[in-house]
Structures are given as C-alpha cells and as structure tokens.
Design an enzyme around this catalytic site. Structure first.
Site, PDB file in Angstrom:
ATOM      1  N   THR A  23       0.788  -1.297  -0.047  1.00 21.98           N
ATOM      2  CA  THR A  23      -0.096   0.139  -0.189  1.00 21.98           C
ATOM      3  C   THR A  23       0.758   1.259   0.019  1.00 21.98           C
ATOM      4  O   THR A  23       1.737   1.348   0.545  1.00 21.98           O
ATOM      5  CB  THR A  23      -0.828  -0.130   1.166  1.00 21.98           C
ATOM      6  OG1 THR A  23      -1.559  -0.966   1.458  1.00 21.98           O
ATOM      7  CG2 THR A  23      -1.864   1.168   1.249  1.00 21.98           C
ATOM      8  N   THR A  44       3.846   4.568  -3.600  1.00 23.61           N
ATOM      9  CA  THR A  44       5.453   3.939  -4.263  1.00 23.61           C
ATOM     10  C   THR A  44       4.417   2.802  -4.935  1.00 23.61           C
ATOM     11  O   THR A  44       4.616   2.468  -5.929  1.00 23.61           O
ATOM     12  CB  THR A  44       6.532   3.726  -3.241  1.00 23.61           C
ATOM     13  OG1 THR A  44       6.831   4.602  -2.525  1.00 23.61           O
ATOM     14  CG2 THR A  44       7.616   3.278  -4.277  1.00 23.61           C
ATOM     15  N   GLY A  59       3.630   1.862   8.064  1.00 24.35           N
ATOM     16  CA  GLY A  59       2.275   2.207   8.463  1.00 24.35           C
ATOM     17  C   GLY A  59       1.689   3.585   8.215  1.00 24.35           C
ATOM     18  O   GLY A  59       0.500   4.103   8.776  1.00 24.35           O
ATOM     19  N   GLU A  79      -0.276  -5.358   6.063  1.00 21.49           N
ATOM     20  CA  GLU A  79       1.059  -5.274   5.460  1.00 21.49           C
ATOM     21  C   GLU A  79       1.927  -6.597   6.216  1.00 21.49           C
ATOM     22  O   GLU A  79       2.968  -7.139   5.760  1.00 21.49           O
ATOM     23  CB  GLU A  79       1.915  -3.994   5.530  1.00 21.49           C
ATOM     24  CG  GLU A  79       1.280  -3.108   4.559  1.00 21.49           C
ATOM     25  CD  GLU A  79       1.656  -1.642   4.850  1.00 21.49           C
ATOM     26  OE1 GLU A  79       1.212  -0.925   3.824  1.00 21.49           O
ATOM     27  OE2 GLU A  79       2.308  -1.534   5.644  1.00 21.49           O
TER      28      GLU A  79
HETATM   29  C1  5RP Z   1       1.348   2.010   4.397  1.00 26.63           C
HETATM   30  C2  5RP Z   1       2.651   2.066   4.334  1.00 26.63           C
HETATM   31  C3  5RP Z   1       3.300   2.503   2.986  1.00 26.63           C
HETATM   32  O1  5RP Z   1       4.104   1.513   2.615  1.00 26.63           O
HETATM   33  C4  5RP Z   1       4.547   3.654   3.576  1.00 26.63           C
HETATM   34  O2  5RP Z   1       3.853   4.504   4.237  1.00 26.63           O
HETATM   35  C5  5RP Z   1       5.244   4.403   2.400  1.00 26.63           C
HETATM   36  O3  5RP Z   1       4.375   5.000   1.584  1.00 26.63           O
HETATM   37  P1  5RP Z   1       4.700   5.907   0.394  1.00 26.63           P
HETATM   38  O4  5RP Z   1       5.103   4.749  -0.648  1.00 26.63           O
HETATM   39  O5  5RP Z   1       3.436   6.699   0.017  1.00 26.63           O
HETATM   40  O6  5RP Z   1       5.848   6.525   0.822  1.00 26.63           O
HETATM   41  O7  5RP Z   1       3.250   1.322   5.250  1.00 26.63           O
HETATM   42  O8  5RP Z   1       0.812   1.714   5.630  1.00 26.63           O
END
Ligand code: 5RP
Length: 218
Positions: free
Chosen positions: A28, A31, A95, A103
């Site tokens: 999630t 990225t 998170g 996750e």
């Molecule tokens: C979601 C996560 C995401 O992997 C983490 O917040 C990184 O997010 P992004 O890719 O938007 O920087 O742990 O619960």
C-alpha cells in the site's frame, strides 16, 4: 515531483521480481501505486494479487487484476511494498498509510519481501518517522500510557480508522537503537493489534529510487 519520480523508478525496478503466472503480494502507498500502474502498463500476467488494503485492492481491480484473500492464496513467493523508513539492516517503519497490520501479515506469509522506496527513506537509526501502532479502540488510552513508559510521545492519528476498524497511535520521540526489542515490547502491550516496526521480519531486498536511477540493498 522528483520524489515521485524516485518512487516510480524504485517501483519499476521491482518488476523484475514479479513471476508471470504466479500470485503476488502487493502492499500500500504512493510507491506501490506506481508499481500497480506499471504492472498494468507493462501487461504483467499474474495469477492473482493478495493486497494489504482496500485502496490497493480497488486500484488493482480497476486495472483488471484478480485480487484474492490470503487464506485462499497460501504462501506467497514475492511481496512488494513500500516503507516510511528503513535502516541498513532493512528493518522498517511502516504504517504511514495505515495498512500496517495487513502488511505485516502478508510480509510474514511471503518468501521474499521486496521493499521499494525513494532514497530519503534510508536512515542510520529508525524513529524520526513517528512509529504507527494500531490498537483496539477500548485500549487506546491504556496503550498510550504504556508507550509513554517506553519513552515515546503518543499522538492519536486524527480522523483515521484502519481497514480493520481500529485507531492508530503515532509515537514520536523514539530513537530506535534495538528495533527487535522494541517490536517485542510494544507487541506485548495488551490491546496492541500491530506495531509498524518490521524488525523480526525485515525486508529481504530494498530498492531505493532517485530521479537519476536506483540502487538495491540486499
Ligand atoms: C502504508 C505503508 C507504506 O508502505 C508507507 O507509508 C510508504 O508510503 P509511500 O510509498 O506513500 O511513501 O506502510 O501503511
């Protein structure tokens, strides 16, 4: 914008871990959103995805991918997900997108966890990013008091309820020098559903993107 390009580069580099015709664990975040879009753009043929959030499930399905429950999938060979911070041992804080519980479950069920992030996420010591802790609603205040005893400054994340129906406490002020010990300590507080510290099950690969390219830490 350049951070977004870095995320896309990391996501693109993770495509080489995807095995056509197999099931794939998908995490999630922004990225991972690039990763999902790239899977579709490059016409990857996966058997099905197991997703860590309703948001990713919706995005996968919108692209025409089949999404199935982890119980129906069994063990997964590859899981691709982002992170809020990684140390050099590939222990993570996750998170920020509130999906930490699912996750952690999918990471645990996967043989290889490929973490994708922009290069700013690599740190020497975890903890500058507030550590997310998902809690059962009735335990919120009790868990917060216990987190203070561990040296943190807990703040309830405003207007956020996880896909599992629980609030999140973000813990500031931690300098996490022993991630495994802290993960165990927070896990043992009654009422904690999941702490977003991935130390006992770190990533296996870390792909760090920058606007000019990627590098991989194993
Ligand atoms: C979601 C996560 C995401 O992997 C983490 O917040 C990184 O997010 P992004 O890719 O938007 O920087 O742990 O619960």
């Amino acid at each position: 914008m350049s951070q977004d390009l870095a995320k896309r580069k990391a996501a693109e580099a993770a495509l080489r871990y995807v095995v056509q015709g197999e099931m794939l664990g998908v995490g999630t975040g922004s990225t991972v959103n690039h990763f999902i879009d790239l899977l579709a753009e490059r016409h990857f043929d996966i058997a099905a995805a197991v997703s860590s959030s309703e948001a990713s499930t919706e995005r996968l399905r919108a692209h025409g991918f089949k999404v199935i429950d982890l119980n129906a999938a069994g063990p997964l060979s590859v899981y691709v997900d982002g992170a809020d911070e990684s140390n050099h041992q590939l222990q993570l804080i996750k998170g920020g997108g509130a999906a930490l519980t699912r996750e952690k479950i999918i990471a645990g069920a996967s043989a290889v966890f490929v973490c994708i992030a922009d290069e700013s996420k690599l740190v020497d010591t975890l903890g500058a990013f507030p550590l997310p802790v998902e809690v059962l609603p009735m335990a919120r205040s009790f868990v917060a008091r216990e987190l203070v005893k561990l040296g943190g400054e807990p703040v309830l994340r405003a207007n956020v309820i996880t896909d599992n129906g629980n609030p999140i406490i973000d813990v500031r002020g931690l300098r996490i020098t022993d991630p495994r010990a802290l993960e165990t300590a927070i896990n043992t507080i009654p009422g904690v559903v999941t702490v977003g510290l991935f130390a006992h099950r770190p990533a296996d690969r870390l792909i760090l993107g920058s606007p000019s390219g990627v590098r991989e830490v194993v």
